[in-house]
Scaffold this motif. Structure first.
Motif, PDB file in Angstrom:
ATOM      1  N   SER A  23       0.821  -1.217   0.000  1.00  0.00           N
ATOM      2  CA  SER A  23       0.000   0.000   0.000  1.00  0.00           C
ATOM      3  C   SER A  23       0.853   1.264   0.000  1.00  0.00           C
ATOM      4  O   SER A  23       0.407   2.326  -0.440  1.00  0.00           O
ATOM      5  CB  SER A  23      -0.950   0.004   1.205  1.00  0.00           C
ATOM      6  N   SER A  24       2.092   1.172   0.480  1.00  0.00           N
ATOM      7  CA  SER A  24       2.960   2.351   0.537  1.00  0.00           C
ATOM      8  C   SER A  24       3.693   2.611  -0.772  1.00  0.00           C
ATOM      9  O   SER A  24       4.269   3.687  -0.960  1.00  0.00           O
ATOM     10  CB  SER A  24       3.998   2.191   1.656  1.00  0.00           C
ATOM     11  N   THR A  25       3.695   1.620  -1.681  1.00  0.00           N
ATOM     12  CA  THR A  25       4.511   1.750  -2.890  1.00  0.00           C
ATOM     13  C   THR A  25       3.699   1.495  -4.156  1.00  0.00           C
ATOM     14  O   THR A  25       4.156   0.823  -5.081  1.00  0.00           O
ATOM     15  CB  THR A  25       5.716   0.799  -2.833  1.00  0.00           C
ATOM     16  N   LEU A  26       2.506   2.063  -4.198  1.00  0.00           N
ATOM     17  CA  LEU A  26       1.685   1.975  -5.397  1.00  0.00           C
ATOM     18  C   LEU A  26       1.881   3.209  -6.275  1.00  0.00           C
ATOM     19  O   LEU A  26       2.202   4.292  -5.776  1.00  0.00           O
ATOM     20  CB  LEU A  26       0.203   1.840  -5.019  1.00  0.00           C
ATOM     21  N   HIS A  67       2.894   7.031   7.845  1.00  0.00           N
ATOM     22  CA  HIS A  67       1.697   6.526   7.170  1.00  0.00           C
ATOM     23  C   HIS A  67       1.524   7.110   5.769  1.00  0.00           C
ATOM     24  O   HIS A  67       0.627   6.693   5.031  1.00  0.00           O
ATOM     25  CB  HIS A  67       0.460   6.845   8.012  1.00  0.00           C
ATOM     26  N   THR A  68       2.369   8.061   5.382  1.00  0.00           N
ATOM     27  CA  THR A  68       2.259   8.688   4.068  1.00  0.00           C
ATOM     28  C   THR A  68       2.705   7.710   2.986  1.00  0.00           C
ATOM     29  O   THR A  68       3.807   7.159   3.051  1.00  0.00           O
ATOM     30  CB  THR A  68       3.116   9.963   3.999  1.00  0.00           C
ATOM     31  N   SER A  69       1.870   7.510   1.987  1.00  0.00           N
ATOM     32  CA  SER A  69       2.202   6.591   0.901  1.00  0.00           C
ATOM     33  C   SER A  69       2.987   7.312  -0.192  1.00  0.00           C
ATOM     34  O   SER A  69       3.088   8.546  -0.199  1.00  0.00           O
ATOM     35  CB  SER A  69       0.926   6.007   0.296  1.00  0.00           C
ATOM     36  N   GLY A 125       8.483  15.750   1.305  1.00  0.00           N
ATOM     37  CA  GLY A 125       8.711  14.528   2.053  1.00  0.00           C
ATOM     38  C   GLY A 125      10.143  14.425   2.537  1.00  0.00           C
ATOM     39  O   GLY A 125      10.947  15.347   2.390  1.00  0.00           O
ATOM     40  N   VAL A 126      10.444  13.269   3.127  1.00  0.00           N
ATOM     41  CA  VAL A 126      11.777  12.994   3.666  1.00  0.00           C
ATOM     42  C   VAL A 126      12.298  11.718   3.014  1.00  0.00           C
ATOM     43  O   VAL A 126      11.734  11.228   2.042  1.00  0.00           O
ATOM     44  CB  VAL A 126      11.731  12.886   5.202  1.00  0.00           C
ATOM     45  N   CYS A 127      13.385  11.164   3.561  1.00  0.00           N
ATOM     46  CA  CYS A 127      14.018  10.024   2.915  1.00  0.00           C
ATOM     47  C   CYS A 127      13.064   8.836   2.761  1.00  0.00           C
ATOM     48  O   CYS A 127      13.113   8.119   1.758  1.00  0.00           O
ATOM     49  CB  CYS A 127      15.280   9.614   3.665  1.00  0.00           C
ATOM     50  N   GLN A 128      12.199   8.632   3.738  1.00  0.00           N
ATOM     51  CA  GLN A 128      11.218   7.553   3.638  1.00  0.00           C
ATOM     52  C   GLN A 128      10.314   7.748   2.426  1.00  0.00           C
ATOM     53  O   GLN A 128      10.053   6.807   1.663  1.00  0.00           O
ATOM     54  CB  GLN A 128      10.371   7.517   4.911  1.00  0.00           C
ATOM     55  N   TYR A 177       8.617   0.743   4.267  1.00  0.00           N
ATOM     56  CA  TYR A 177       8.928   1.111   5.651  1.00  0.00           C
ATOM     57  C   TYR A 177       8.385   0.109   6.658  1.00  0.00           C
ATOM     58  O   TYR A 177       9.052  -0.220   7.657  1.00  0.00           O
ATOM     59  CB  TYR A 177       8.361   2.502   5.951  1.00  0.00           C
ATOM     60  N   TRP A 178       7.193  -0.405   6.429  1.00  0.00           N
ATOM     61  CA  TRP A 178       6.541  -1.233   7.433  1.00  0.00           C
ATOM     62  C   TRP A 178       7.245  -2.575   7.622  1.00  0.00           C
ATOM     63  O   TRP A 178       7.121  -3.200   8.679  1.00  0.00           O
ATOM     64  CB  TRP A 178       5.069  -1.425   7.067  1.00  0.00           C
ATOM     65  N   ASP A 179       7.995  -3.035   6.629  1.00  0.00           N
ATOM     66  CA  ASP A 179       8.777  -4.257   6.802  1.00  0.00           C
ATOM     67  C   ASP A 179      10.009  -4.045   7.677  1.00  0.00           C
ATOM     68  O   ASP A 179      10.549  -5.009   8.213  1.00  0.00           O
ATOM     69  CB  ASP A 179       9.242  -4.787   5.439  1.00  0.00           C
ATOM     70  N   VAL A 180      10.461  -2.788   7.799  1.00  0.00           N
ATOM     71  CA  VAL A 180      11.735  -2.532   8.486  1.00  0.00           C
ATOM     72  C   VAL A 180      11.602  -1.533   9.626  1.00  0.00           C
ATOM     73  O   VAL A 180      12.615  -1.093  10.174  1.00  0.00           O
ATOM     74  CB  VAL A 180      12.792  -2.016   7.484  1.00  0.00           C
TER      75      VAL A 180
END
Length: 259
Positions: free
Chosen positions: A102-105, A147-149, A159-162, A232-235
């Motif tokens: 969901s974060s990388t669509l 939570h930002t996709s 945004g930032v590095c994430q 992000y959510w995996d790490v």
């Protein structure tokens, strides 16, 4: 090059919290790029260490007694190879990193953006894409959250590095390239107070290539790897659940120093 890392995360609660479980991924492993000479993660409660599906070191900490504040401290010494040209290899099938999250669509605008800068798949064009993303989504602290996709960061153009990593990964997946999210630390000479860092890596030509969009760095020779995943959510360095606690506030301090 030997580096000393001190990463402190402080939590405070408006009401006492209890019966909490924390999932912590703040432990780097030794590999072809880096050698961990010593490392410790200090956290209250009972600890159990294992490896997750991506072979990241994963600590589970449980605390039953009530508390109003908690500190998680990770620190140690890691020696990195400043001549590293490629991302670290793993036994995982790179195709895993084509899986959508969901974060990388990608939306239509992002797909068009990627097509514009990458008419052919090669490293030079991917570097141009990374540069274009930073120009379009300039580094802007405190405007996005975990939570930002990718689509949201691209739309709000900050945004930032994430966020840079998520946007770049999303576009690479659209282009058919396995792309992974890496969490860790970046050594910047003459700077001691930093944040934990994230960057993207892309698999092609049988190698993982580094794309640190926020800093426009394309080799990981100043980076310390902590965890690898699809997003992000995996790490995530710390995730958890608790009973009560009221309002939570958090602040973090990171130091990366040559030693």
């Amino acid at each position: 090059m030997k580096l000393m890392i001190n990463h402190q995360t402080h939590y405070q609660y408006s009401d006492p919290a209890c019966n909490s479980i924390q999932y912590i991924k703040m432990t780097p492993g030794s590999n072809a790029h880096q050698q961990v000479h010593c490392w410790d993660v200090s956290v209250p409660g009972l600890k159990e260490t294992k490896n997750d599906a991506f072979n990241n070191i994963w600590i589970t900490s449980s605390q039953r007694q009530p508390y109003s504040q908690m500190t998680i401290m990770a620190q140690g010494i890691v020696e990195i190879n400043p001549d590293t040209q490629f991302g670290i290899g793993t036994e995982l099938n790179p195709q895993i990193f084509l899986q959508p999250t969901s974060s990388t669509l990608c939306n239509a605008e992002m797909k068009s953006f990627a097509d514009c800068y990458v008419p052919r798949i090669n490293r030079a064009n991917l570097i141009v894409l990374s540069e274009a993303i930073l120009n379009y989504v300039p580094y802007t602290p405190d405007r996005t959250s975990v939570h930002t996709s990718a689509m949201e960061a691209f739309q709000c153009r900050q945004g930032v590095c994430q966020d840079h990593s998520h946007v770049f990964i999303a576009m690479c997946k659209y282009l058919g390239l396995p792309a992974r999210y890496v969490s860790g630390y970046l050594f910047v000479p003459h700077t001691s107070h930093l944040a934990s860092h994230a960057w993207a890596e892309v698999f092609f030509e049988n190698s993982w290539y580094c794309f640190d969009t926020s800093n426009q760095l394309f080799t990981p020779n100043a980076h310390i790897y902590v965890a690898i995943g699809r997003d992000y959510w995996d790490v995530a360095p710390v995730r958890g659940i608790r009973e009560r606690g009221g309002v939570e506030s958090m602040n973090s301090i990171v130091q990366v120093l040559a030693c």
